[in-house]
Design an enzyme around this catalytic site. Sequence first.
Site, PDB file in Angstrom:
ATOM      1  N   HIS A 237     100.503  32.597   8.741  1.00  0.00           N
ATOM      2  CA  HIS A 237      99.120  32.354   8.333  1.00  0.00           C
ATOM      3  C   HIS A 237      98.567  33.680   7.833  1.00  0.00           C
ATOM      4  O   HIS A 237      98.262  34.537   8.664  1.00  0.00           O
ATOM      5  CB  HIS A 237      98.282  31.878   9.494  1.00  0.00           C
ATOM      6  CG  HIS A 237      98.723  30.607  10.134  1.00  0.00           C
ATOM      7  ND1 HIS A 237      99.605  30.569  11.208  1.00  0.00           N
ATOM      8  CD2 HIS A 237      98.402  29.305   9.872  1.00  0.00           C
ATOM      9  CE1 HIS A 237      99.782  29.316  11.576  1.00  0.00           C
ATOM     10  NE2 HIS A 237      99.076  28.517  10.782  1.00  0.00           N
ATOM     11  N   TYR A 287      92.792  30.306  10.489  1.00  0.00           N
ATOM     12  CA  TYR A 287      91.405  30.025  10.840  1.00  0.00           C
ATOM     13  C   TYR A 287      90.635  31.274  11.259  1.00  0.00           C
ATOM     14  O   TYR A 287      89.429  31.368  11.090  1.00  0.00           O
ATOM     15  CB  TYR A 287      91.343  29.053  12.023  1.00  0.00           C
ATOM     16  CG  TYR A 287      91.875  27.680  11.773  1.00  0.00           C
ATOM     17  CD1 TYR A 287      91.357  26.863  10.768  1.00  0.00           C
ATOM     18  CD2 TYR A 287      92.894  27.164  12.579  1.00  0.00           C
ATOM     19  CE1 TYR A 287      91.835  25.583  10.566  1.00  0.00           C
ATOM     20  CE2 TYR A 287      93.376  25.882  12.388  1.00  0.00           C
ATOM     21  CZ  TYR A 287      92.843  25.094  11.384  1.00  0.00           C
ATOM     22  OH  TYR A 287      93.316  23.825  11.188  1.00  0.00           O
ATOM     23  N   THR A 323      94.127  26.162   2.222  1.00  0.00           N
ATOM     24  CA  THR A 323      93.519  26.522   3.499  1.00  0.00           C
ATOM     25  C   THR A 323      94.192  25.777   4.644  1.00  0.00           C
ATOM     26  O   THR A 323      94.816  24.733   4.458  1.00  0.00           O
ATOM     27  CB  THR A 323      92.027  26.182   3.535  1.00  0.00           C
ATOM     28  OG1 THR A 323      91.853  24.763   3.671  1.00  0.00           O
ATOM     29  CG2 THR A 323      91.300  26.674   2.303  1.00  0.00           C
ATOM     30  N   ASP A 324      94.018  26.306   5.850  1.00  0.00           N
ATOM     31  CA  ASP A 324      94.401  25.555   7.030  1.00  0.00           C
ATOM     32  C   ASP A 324      93.466  24.350   7.150  1.00  0.00           C
ATOM     33  O   ASP A 324      92.442  24.254   6.466  1.00  0.00           O
ATOM     34  CB  ASP A 324      94.339  26.440   8.270  1.00  0.00           C
ATOM     35  CG  ASP A 324      95.404  26.077   9.297  1.00  0.00           C
ATOM     36  OD1 ASP A 324      95.753  24.885   9.384  1.00  0.00           O
ATOM     37  OD2 ASP A 324      95.868  26.971  10.018  1.00  0.00           O
ATOM     38  N   TRP A 325      93.803  23.460   8.043  1.00  0.00           N
ATOM     39  CA  TRP A 325      93.184  22.135   8.071  1.00  0.00           C
ATOM     40  C   TRP A 325      91.746  22.152   8.630  1.00  0.00           C
ATOM     41  O   TRP A 325      91.471  22.721   9.679  1.00  0.00           O
ATOM     42  CB  TRP A 325      94.050  21.204   8.915  1.00  0.00           C
ATOM     43  CG  TRP A 325      94.976  20.324   8.129  1.00  0.00           C
ATOM     44  CD1 TRP A 325      95.180  18.987   8.328  1.00  0.00           C
ATOM     45  CD2 TRP A 325      95.820  20.668   7.029  1.00  0.00           C
ATOM     46  NE1 TRP A 325      96.099  18.502   7.416  1.00  0.00           N
ATOM     47  CE2 TRP A 325      96.503  19.510   6.611  1.00  0.00           C
ATOM     48  CE3 TRP A 325      96.057  21.857   6.336  1.00  0.00           C
ATOM     49  CZ2 TRP A 325      97.408  19.491   5.538  1.00  0.00           C
ATOM     50  CZ3 TRP A 325      96.963  21.847   5.267  1.00  0.00           C
ATOM     51  CH2 TRP A 325      97.618  20.680   4.890  1.00  0.00           C
TER      52      TRP A 325
END
Length: 605
Positions: A237, A287, A323-325
Site C-alpha cells: 500500500h 488508508y 484507491t483502497d476500498w
Amino acid sequence: MTDASTALSASTTDLDAAPAASERPWLDASLPVAERVELLLAEMTLEEKAGLFFQTMITMGPDGELADADPVFGLPSNREYVLERRMNHFNLLGVAPTAGAIARWHNALQELAASTRLGIPVTISTDPRHSFTDNPGAAMLSGPFSQWPDTLGLAATRDAALVERFGDIARQEYTAVGIRVALHPQVDLATEPRWSRQLQTFGEDAEVSGELGAAYIRGFQNGASFGPGAVSAMVKHFPGGGPQQDGEDPHFEYGREQVYPGRKFELHLKPFEDAFAAGVRQVMPYYGMPVGTEYEEVGFGFNKSVLTGLLRERYGFDGVVCTDWGLVTDAEIMGQPFPARAWGVEHLSREERMVKIIDAGADQFGGEACPELLVALVEDGRIAEERVDASARRLLREKFELGLFEDPYVDADAADVIVGSPEFRAEGDAAQRAALTILANRDAVLPFATGVKLYVEGIDAETAAAYGTVVATPAEADLAVLRLQAPYEQRGNGFESFFHAGSLDFAPETVAHVAEVAAAVPTVVDVFLDRPAILGPIVEVAHAVVGNWGASSAALLDVLSGAAAAKGRLPFDLPRSMAAVEASRPDVPFDTEDPLFRFGHGLTL
C-alpha cells in the site's frame, strides 16, 4: 435472445446510439494501443467514462450464473452494475465451488458487457486466493485454487525463484477463470509487530521485501511478456502501510495514524522502487494518514503530495492508481455501520472527497459504485473532463493491453483442469513445507520416528494416523503435537473481528495447558505466526517450537518427522516481551530490544 439482450430491450437509448461493428475502429488490433484508446475515448459519453472509474465488490450466482442483488453484502445485481451504472471493473467476492463455475459466470458477465453500446469488456480483479487466511478484507480462502503459504511464508523460504513460480502458477489459474487484475502483492514492511496486516507482507526487511515482491510481480505479469496471458499486478500500500500507531489498522478510525518517530519514511519506499523496476502496472495507496512528516496529514488516497508529488513526479509512474476500498461513502458491512475511511477529511462531503481524490492523482475509486456523482461533478465544472480523460486513458489502455477487446472469454471446461491441477497443488504443498520454520528443538525431539504414539491437538486424527498411532491423552503418547494461533485481542464483531490486533502475549491458560501436556510427554508446539507472537513462555515449557504461515497438517508432520527438510527462516524478529514491542518505533525495522529470535533464524533437522 440472451438474458443480456432481454435486459436491454426495455431501454433502446444505448442500442440506438451504438456504432455498427464496421464503425468500431478501436477493435482493429493492428493499430497501436495508444491510437485505439483515443478512438474509443472519442466515442464515449461522460457517463461511459465515469463507469471506468469505479471498481467494487461483485458476487456471482451459486453455479456460475449472473447474481441478483445481494442483501447480505448490500450489493446490486450484476445487471444493474453493468447496464445501468455502466461499470466494468469488479473485485470478485467470495469462494466458488469450482473453477468452472467462476469461468461460466465470468463469460456471462462479459456477454452482458458486450451487449452495451460500446461493448467495453469487464476486468475482474481479486484479493489473494491461494493461501490459508480467512480475512475477507485481505484475502479469500483458496477454494478450487492450489494452496500455498501466505506471503510471510513465501518470505520464510527466501527463494525468489519459488516466489516467481508461485506468481506464474497463480497467473495461469487466474486467467483460466477470467481474473485479470491481482490486488496484490503487499510489500509494506512489517515494522510494527502488532499490526494486523503482516501476514500478506514479505516481512520486516526492506531488501528481502523488494527482491521477493519483484519476483512475485514478474510471475503474475508474465515476465517481460505483459499482454493477453498476463495478470496486471497492483502493488500496495503505497508509500508503505506498516508504521501504524500502536499497531492498529486504518480500516478503523482508531488506527488512522501512520507515524515515523525513527524518520524511516524513505526506507518504506524501497520495496516499491523494486516493484517499479519490475514493471508493476498498478498501485494502491493505503488508508493511513502520515503524521509528523513533510506530507499532508490526510489519508494517502487523498494525498496529492504523495500520489502526484512522490508517485507520479519523483518515480514517474504512469500506471493505474486505484484507491483502497471505501474512501468516499459510508457503508454497512456484515450488518454493521462502516464509515468511509476519509481520514483527515472526515468533514468533507462525498463530492468534496471525490474531487480531492481526483486532484491527488488517483484514477479509480476502490469499493465505490457511484459514477453518477462523478458525472455531476464534471457537469458542475468542479472536475474538468480533460482530467477524466487522463485517467480513462490509463484504464482503457490496461484493457487493451490485456487483450480483453480481442477475446474476453475463457474456456470453462479447461478452467476445471488448470485450476488446482495435481501439479500446481503439489508445488503449493512443497512451498508449505519449505516455509515451516523450526525455532527450538530441545533434547533433539525432532525429527520424530514414524510409528510412535501421537497425541495431537489442531490436527485431524486421520492425517496424524499416517505418521503414528493416535492416542486420546498425553499420558498414553510418545510425542504430542499442538497447533496454536498467535494471540490477539478481538477488537469488535463482524468485519472488525477478522483483524488480529493488540497484545502478542499468550493467555496464561494457554501457556498452562502447554506446560501440562509437556510435563506428561515431549511436546511440539506449532504456531500460526500471522503476527510475531511473544513465544518465550511457550519455548520455556515445550520441547520444540515451530512457526508457520499457512501449512496443512500433512505438511507439518512431514517436516517434523524428517520426511521433508526444514528450510524456513524467520521473516521478522520475534520480540521477547510486550514491553519491548511498546518501546519500539513503528517505522524502524528490528527495533525491539533483545528479541527472542532474530530475523533469519531457523533450525535444520
